[in-house]
Write a protein that holds these residues in place. Structure first.
Motif, PDB file in Angstrom:
ATOM      1  N   GLY A 107       0.796  -1.220   0.000  1.00  0.00           N
ATOM      2  CA  GLY A 107       0.000   0.000   0.000  1.00  0.00           C
ATOM      3  C   GLY A 107       0.829   1.269   0.000  1.00  0.00           C
ATOM      4  O   GLY A 107       0.305   2.366   0.203  1.00  0.00           O
ATOM      5  N   PHE A 108       2.126   1.159  -0.249  1.00  0.00           N
ATOM      6  CA  PHE A 108       3.022   2.315  -0.298  1.00  0.00           C
ATOM      7  C   PHE A 108       3.234   2.703  -1.747  1.00  0.00           C
ATOM      8  O   PHE A 108       3.682   1.891  -2.554  1.00  0.00           O
ATOM      9  N   ASP A 109       2.919   3.949  -2.095  1.00  0.00           N
ATOM     10  CA  ASP A 109       3.012   4.424  -3.470  1.00  0.00           C
ATOM     11  C   ASP A 109       4.434   4.870  -3.774  1.00  0.00           C
ATOM     12  O   ASP A 109       4.985   5.724  -3.071  1.00  0.00           O
ATOM     13  N   ALA A 110       5.030   4.286  -4.813  1.00  0.00           N
ATOM     14  CA  ALA A 110       6.401   4.633  -5.191  1.00  0.00           C
ATOM     15  C   ALA A 110       6.620   4.313  -6.661  1.00  0.00           C
ATOM     16  O   ALA A 110       5.820   3.611  -7.288  1.00  0.00           O
ATOM     17  N   ALA A 111       7.726   4.818  -7.177  1.00  0.00           N
ATOM     18  CA  ALA A 111       8.163   4.538  -8.548  1.00  0.00           C
ATOM     19  C   ALA A 111       9.616   4.071  -8.459  1.00  0.00           C
ATOM     20  O   ALA A 111      10.211   4.070  -7.380  1.00  0.00           O
ATOM     21  N   HIS A 112      10.173   3.696  -9.618  1.00  0.00           N
ATOM     22  CA  HIS A 112      11.587   3.337  -9.611  1.00  0.00           C
ATOM     23  C   HIS A 112      12.279   3.881 -10.852  1.00  0.00           C
ATOM     24  O   HIS A 112      11.652   4.166 -11.860  1.00  0.00           O
ATOM     25  N   LEU A 113      13.590   4.047 -10.718  1.00  0.00           N
ATOM     26  CA  LEU A 113      14.428   4.528 -11.817  1.00  0.00           C
ATOM     27  C   LEU A 113      14.641   3.361 -12.771  1.00  0.00           C
ATOM     28  O   LEU A 113      15.316   2.388 -12.433  1.00  0.00           O
ATOM     29  N   LYS A 114      14.046   3.453 -13.938  1.00  0.00           N
ATOM     30  CA  LYS A 114      13.967   2.332 -14.885  1.00  0.00           C
ATOM     31  C   LYS A 114      15.298   1.653 -15.164  1.00  0.00           C
ATOM     32  O   LYS A 114      15.391   0.435 -15.137  1.00  0.00           O
ATOM     33  N   GLU A 115      16.323   2.412 -15.469  1.00  0.00           N
ATOM     34  CA  GLU A 115      17.613   1.819 -15.818  1.00  0.00           C
ATOM     35  C   GLU A 115      18.614   1.873 -14.679  1.00  0.00           C
ATOM     36  O   GLU A 115      19.771   1.514 -14.846  1.00  0.00           O
ATOM     37  N   GLY A 116      18.194   2.359 -13.533  1.00  0.00           N
ATOM     38  CA  GLY A 116      19.058   2.387 -12.368  1.00  0.00           C
ATOM     39  C   GLY A 116      20.170   3.410 -12.437  1.00  0.00           C
ATOM     40  O   GLY A 116      20.271   4.208 -13.371  1.00  0.00           O
TER      41      GLY A 116
END
Length: 134
Positions: A107-116
């Protein structure tokens, strides 16, 4: 060895299909935004060897679920800030994809850096090293 039901690559692909991925150039553009919290989940040795995004919060991968959970004795206040956009990263985007998928399940909203982080400096992102910090 028994055949796996799901490979690591399949798990990463499934995670990426259901999470928000941020392109490197877009995170570089957001770097000075006070409403963006960049979370580095790499091992401390990776940060020492290749540097880190200035202002990023270091949260080792093995503790992230506990640091995000307000009911955990390991909870970190950085994850309780209202109105912030959290962008997690690792070296190549695999660990962070799995991390963000798990956090979404919590339930924690987050994104990620696609290529790191591997593309961060190559595309002009600033990098600090531990010995350069005050």
């Amino acid at each position: 060895m028994a055949e796996l039901k799901t490979t690591a690559a399949e798990m990463v692909a499934a995670a990426r299909a259901r999470i928000e991925e941020v392109e490197t150039k877009d995170l570089i553009a957001m770097h000075d935004d006070p409403d963006v919290v960049v979370v580095d989940i790499r091992d401390v040795r990776e940060r020492q060897r290749s540097g880190f995004i200035p202002g990023s919060f270091h949260a080792p991968r093995g503790m992230i679920e506990f640091w995000v959970d307000p009911d955990s004795p390991y909870y970190k206040d950085v994850f309780g800030q209202e109105g912030k956009k959290y962008v997690f990263h690792c070296a190549s985007g695999w660990r962070s994809a799995l991390t963000v998928a798990t956090l979404q399940d919590m339930g924690f909203d987050a994104a990620h850096l696609k290529e790191g982080f591997s593309t961060w400096e190559k595309q002009g992102g600033p990098v600090d090293f531990p010995d350069q910090k005050d």
